[in-house]
Design a protein around this motif. Structure first.
Motif, mmCIF file in Angstrom:
data_model
loop_
_atom_site.group_PDB
_atom_site.id
_atom_site.type_symbol
_atom_site.label_atom_id
_atom_site.label_comp_id
_atom_site.label_asym_id
_atom_site.label_seq_id
_atom_site.Cartn_x
_atom_site.Cartn_y
_atom_site.Cartn_z
ATOM 1 N N GLN A 102 21.152 43.104 28.152
ATOM 2 C CA GLN A 102 19.793 43.249 27.633
ATOM 3 C C GLN A 102 19.683 44.504 26.771
ATOM 4 O OE1 GLN A 102 17.338 40.931 28.127
ATOM 5 N NE2 GLN A 102 19.032 39.803 29.048
ATOM 6 N N PRO A 103 19.207 44.351 25.527
ATOM 7 C CA PRO A 103 19.032 45.537 24.683
ATOM 8 C C PRO A 103 18.010 46.486 25.290
ATOM 9 C CG PRO A 103 18.191 43.568 23.594
ATOM 10 C CD PRO A 103 18.804 43.124 24.877
ATOM 11 N N LEU A 104 18.176 47.766 24.964
ATOM 12 C CA LEU A 104 17.238 48.764 25.478
ATOM 13 C C LEU A 104 15.957 48.730 24.660
ATOM 14 C CD1 LEU A 104 19.586 51.834 26.023
ATOM 15 C CD2 LEU A 104 18.770 50.199 27.713
ATOM 16 N N ASP A 105 14.818 48.686 25.362
ATOM 17 C CA ASP A 105 13.540 48.806 24.680
ATOM 18 C C ASP A 105 13.203 50.289 24.551
ATOM 19 O OD1 ASP A 105 12.694 49.622 27.208
ATOM 20 O OD2 ASP A 105 11.565 47.802 27.611
ATOM 21 N N ALA A 106 12.056 50.619 24.016
ATOM 22 C CA ALA A 106 11.691 52.018 23.783
ATOM 23 C C ALA A 106 11.702 52.831 25.079
ATOM 24 C CB ALA A 106 10.317 52.096 23.116
ATOM 25 N N GLY A 126 13.460 52.153 27.875
ATOM 26 C CA GLY A 126 14.847 52.282 28.300
ATOM 27 C C GLY A 126 15.609 53.289 27.465
ATOM 28 N N GLN A 127 15.328 53.308 26.168
ATOM 29 C CA GLN A 127 15.964 54.268 25.274
ATOM 30 C C GLN A 127 15.571 55.692 25.657
ATOM 31 O OE1 GLN A 127 14.449 52.888 21.554
ATOM 32 N NE2 GLN A 127 15.783 51.093 21.501
ATOM 33 N N GLN A 128 14.299 55.887 25.912
ATOM 34 C CA GLN A 128 13.816 57.224 26.271
ATOM 35 C C GLN A 128 14.403 57.667 27.607
ATOM 36 O OE1 GLN A 128 12.030 59.225 24.262
ATOM 37 N NE2 GLN A 128 12.358 60.789 25.793
ATOM 38 N N SER A 154 20.028 54.190 19.536
ATOM 39 C CA SER A 154 19.677 52.923 20.179
ATOM 40 C C SER A 154 20.059 51.737 19.316
ATOM 41 C CB SER A 154 18.180 52.892 20.478
ATOM 42 O OG SER A 154 17.850 53.939 21.367
ATOM 43 N N GLU A 155 19.910 51.865 18.013
ATOM 44 C CA GLU A 155 20.284 50.783 17.107
ATOM 45 C C GLU A 155 21.782 50.483 17.216
ATOM 46 O OE1 GLU A 155 20.415 49.964 12.320
ATOM 47 O OE2 GLU A 155 18.844 51.290 13.100
ATOM 48 N N ASN A 157 22.395 48.939 20.804
ATOM 49 C CA ASN A 157 21.832 47.594 20.884
ATOM 50 C C ASN A 157 22.625 46.593 20.043
ATOM 51 O OD1 ASN A 157 19.876 48.075 22.795
ATOM 52 N ND2 ASN A 157 18.291 48.556 21.293
#
Length: 195
Positions: free
Chosen positions: A38-42, A44-46, A21-22, A25
């Motif tokens: 939009q960056p992925l939040d937790a 969205g990452q999952q 994700s890092e 993002n």
């Protein structure tokens, strides 16, 4: 001159999620290499990670430096269209850490992902690039992807419209298995036409 790292490629694990994700993002926030805004939040990452499987055509591969274990990048494949009729087509994505670009990591990831897709009898692989992503464009061309379409000024990012190119690659072995069996059985040297 920077020494190219020795790379190990394997299926991404749940424990890789924060690092993957890092990397993604970074490109979402800082570049036009990825059209997302939009960056992925937790969550969205999952969700993104859960949509891939350890088997089948839709997976995430992680590349790590063999000596240090540091993540160098990842590649993933997703459905072209989320419907059974399109199960033999996949979209590939490729993301390297900024310091690993131009080091052969992306090419190694792409080759391995395409090998997996061909083994799963995926017939076509697709990739999307914005017109600013020259590294990805060059890699796709070297990997025998052909330009299939250009969507002019379709993505708005950083206050500007960007064009997106769709790339297509016919995967090795992407033939009609029934036709191949028929040709081998009948020892025919010319193609059989079906109506």
């Amino acid at each position: 001159m920077t020494k190219k790292p020795a790379v190990d490629i394997s299926l991404a694990q749940q424990s890789d999620l924060a690092e993957l994700s890092e990397v993604l993002n970074h490109y979402i926030i800082n570049t036009t290499a990825v059209a997302l805004s939009q960056p992925l939040d937790a969550v969205g990452q999952q969700h993104r990670f859960a949509s891939h499987a350890p088997a089948g055509p839709y997976r995430i591969l992680a590349a790590r430096d063999r000596d240090t274990g540091r993540l160098l990048g990842f590649a993933d494949s997703t459905p072209l269209v989320p419907d059974e009729a399109f199960k033999q087509a996949a979209v590939v994505g490729l993301y390297c850490t900024p310091d690993a670009t131009g080091q052969g990591v992306g090419g190694a990831l792409l080759r391995e992902l395409l090998r997996h897709l061909a083994a799963e009898k995926v017939r076509r692989a697709y990739a999307y690039t914005l017109d600013t992503n020259q590294l990805a464009t060059a890699l796709l061309r070297r990997s025998d992807f052909n330009q299939a379409a250009v969507y002019d000024e379709v993505a708005l990012k950083f206050g500007k419209y960007w064009s997106m190119t769709i790339w297509e690659k016919k995967l090795a072995g992407a033939v009609d298995d029934g036709l191949v069996a028929e040709l081998v059985t009948r020892k025919i040297s010319s193609p059989v036409r079906r109506s």
